[in-house]
Design a protein around this motif. Structure first.
Motif, PDB file in Angstrom:
ATOM      1  N   MET A  43      53.598  31.688  59.714  1.00  0.00           N
ATOM      2  CA  MET A  43      52.673  32.783  59.324  1.00  0.00           C
ATOM      3  C   MET A  43      52.188  32.636  57.975  1.00  0.00           C
ATOM      4  O   MET A  43      53.263  32.700  56.848  1.00  0.00           O
ATOM      5  CB  MET A  43      52.945  34.147  59.678  1.00  0.00           C
ATOM      6  N   SER A  44      51.367  33.007  57.319  1.00  0.00           N
ATOM      7  CA  SER A  44      50.696  33.001  55.975  1.00  0.00           C
ATOM      8  C   SER A  44      49.641  34.043  55.694  1.00  0.00           C
ATOM      9  O   SER A  44      48.957  34.248  56.891  1.00  0.00           O
ATOM     10  CB  SER A  44      50.656  31.760  55.375  1.00  0.00           C
ATOM     11  N   ALA A  45      49.498  34.260  54.385  1.00  0.00           N
ATOM     12  CA  ALA A  45      47.934  34.986  54.353  1.00  0.00           C
ATOM     13  C   ALA A  45      47.311  34.295  53.169  1.00  0.00           C
ATOM     14  O   ALA A  45      47.750  33.898  52.206  1.00  0.00           O
ATOM     15  CB  ALA A  45      48.362  36.523  54.069  1.00  0.00           C
ATOM     16  N   SER A  46      46.107  34.549  53.526  1.00  0.00           N
ATOM     17  CA  SER A  46      45.044  34.183  52.394  1.00  0.00           C
ATOM     18  C   SER A  46      44.436  35.438  51.818  1.00  0.00           C
ATOM     19  O   SER A  46      44.004  36.483  52.768  1.00  0.00           O
ATOM     20  CB  SER A  46      43.630  33.408  52.906  1.00  0.00           C
ATOM     21  N   ILE A  47      44.436  35.542  50.495  1.00  0.00           N
ATOM     22  CA  ILE A  47      44.388  36.966  50.169  1.00  0.00           C
ATOM     23  C   ILE A  47      43.140  37.002  49.076  1.00  0.00           C
ATOM     24  O   ILE A  47      43.100  36.061  48.091  1.00  0.00           O
ATOM     25  CB  ILE A  47      45.460  37.674  49.251  1.00  0.00           C
ATOM     26  N   GLY A  48      42.131  37.660  48.996  1.00  0.00           N
ATOM     27  CA  GLY A  48      41.198  38.029  47.949  1.00  0.00           C
ATOM     28  C   GLY A  48      41.588  39.462  47.085  1.00  0.00           C
ATOM     29  O   GLY A  48      41.542  40.272  48.069  1.00  0.00           O
ATOM     30  N   VAL A  49      41.155  39.379  45.946  1.00  0.00           N
ATOM     31  CA  VAL A  49      41.582  40.661  45.295  1.00  0.00           C
ATOM     32  C   VAL A  49      40.458  40.950  44.423  1.00  0.00           C
ATOM     33  O   VAL A  49      39.742  40.109  43.736  1.00  0.00           O
ATOM     34  CB  VAL A  49      42.606  40.492  44.313  1.00  0.00           C
ATOM     35  N   ALA A  50      40.034  42.300  44.508  1.00  0.00           N
ATOM     36  CA  ALA A  50      38.972  42.738  43.770  1.00  0.00           C
ATOM     37  C   ALA A  50      39.455  43.985  42.890  1.00  0.00           C
ATOM     38  O   ALA A  50      40.279  44.627  43.379  1.00  0.00           O
ATOM     39  CB  ALA A  50      37.695  43.253  44.462  1.00  0.00           C
ATOM     40  N   VAL A  51      39.221  43.983  41.542  1.00  0.00           N
ATOM     41  CA  VAL A  51      39.672  45.043  40.586  1.00  0.00           C
ATOM     42  C   VAL A  51      38.878  45.971  40.451  1.00  0.00           C
ATOM     43  O   VAL A  51      37.688  45.555  39.752  1.00  0.00           O
ATOM     44  CB  VAL A  51      40.621  44.512  39.519  1.00  0.00           C
ATOM     45  N   ALA A  52      39.140  47.266  40.441  1.00  0.00           N
ATOM     46  CA  ALA A  52      38.151  48.351  40.287  1.00  0.00           C
ATOM     47  C   ALA A  52      38.633  49.094  38.783  1.00  0.00           C
ATOM     48  O   ALA A  52      39.689  49.111  38.511  1.00  0.00           O
ATOM     49  CB  ALA A  52      38.237  49.717  41.241  1.00  0.00           C
ATOM     50  N   PRO A  53      37.546  49.379  37.961  1.00  0.00           N
ATOM     51  CA  PRO A  53      36.259  49.357  38.134  1.00  0.00           C
ATOM     52  C   PRO A  53      35.539  47.996  37.901  1.00  0.00           C
ATOM     53  O   PRO A  53      34.269  47.962  38.084  1.00  0.00           O
ATOM     54  CB  PRO A  53      35.731  50.437  37.138  1.00  0.00           C
ATOM     55  N   ARG A  54      36.393  47.144  37.563  1.00  0.00           N
ATOM     56  CA  ARG A  54      35.655  45.680  36.846  1.00  0.00           C
ATOM     57  C   ARG A  54      34.712  45.056  37.952  1.00  0.00           C
ATOM     58  O   ARG A  54      33.602  44.649  37.672  1.00  0.00           O
ATOM     59  CB  ARG A  54      36.956  45.095  36.429  1.00  0.00           C
ATOM     60  N   ASP A  55      35.250  45.103  39.304  1.00  0.00           N
ATOM     61  CA  ASP A  55      34.455  44.140  40.138  1.00  0.00           C
ATOM     62  C   ASP A  55      33.665  45.267  41.066  1.00  0.00           C
ATOM     63  O   ASP A  55      33.269  44.886  42.122  1.00  0.00           O
ATOM     64  CB  ASP A  55      35.477  43.466  41.147  1.00  0.00           C
ATOM     65  N   GLY A  56      33.833  46.358  40.581  1.00  0.00           N
ATOM     66  CA  GLY A  56      32.991  47.557  41.581  1.00  0.00           C
ATOM     67  C   GLY A  56      33.498  48.914  41.658  1.00  0.00           C
ATOM     68  O   GLY A  56      34.693  48.926  41.349  1.00  0.00           O
ATOM     69  N   LYS A  57      32.540  49.897  41.692  1.00  0.00           N
ATOM     70  CA  LYS A  57      33.188  51.193  41.795  1.00  0.00           C
ATOM     71  C   LYS A  57      33.072  51.739  43.205  1.00  0.00           C
ATOM     72  O   LYS A  57      33.225  52.866  43.210  1.00  0.00           O
ATOM     73  CB  LYS A  57      32.397  52.071  40.822  1.00  0.00           C
ATOM     74  N   ASP A  58      32.400  51.093  43.955  1.00  0.00           N
ATOM     75  CA  ASP A  58      32.446  51.530  45.329  1.00  0.00           C
ATOM     76  C   ASP A  58      32.959  50.589  46.555  1.00  0.00           C
ATOM     77  O   ASP A  58      32.972  49.410  46.049  1.00  0.00           O
ATOM     78  CB  ASP A  58      30.899  52.005  45.920  1.00  0.00           C
TER      79      ASP A  58
END
Length: 87
Positions: A43-58
């Motif tokens: 088992m493994s995970a592919s992860i995508g990360v977004a950082v607020a507020p740099r990558d969006g506020k909503d």
């Protein structure tokens, strides 16, 4: 749970070093091998990360950027993470 095998987590982080440390910790904790004595499964995970507020506020903006980062992780061979803005 977003759907299927997709999940979202919102975590506080003071800086990008903390973001990377948390992404690494989550990735390592989800990389497991299970066995029943005869067969084994990885088992493994592919992860995508977004950082607020740099990558969006909503939610919509953050989800869009995290999803783009997730697909970058998958293109590189899965089992890891990508932080949006570093694609």
């Amino acid at each position: 749970r977003i759907g299927g095998d997709e999940f979202a987590a919102f975590l506080p982080a003071e800086n990008l070093e903390t973001v990377e440390a948390k992404a690494t910790e989550i990735s390592l904790s989800l990389s497991r091998t299970f066995t029943d004595g005869v067969s084994s499964w990885k088992m493994s995970a592919s992860i995508g990360v977004a950082v607020a507020p740099r990558d969006g506020k909503d939610f919509v903006s953050l989800y869009k950027n995290a999803d783009a980062a997730l697909y970058e992780t998958k293109q590189r061979g899965k089992n890891g993470y990508t932080i949006s803005g570093r694609l």
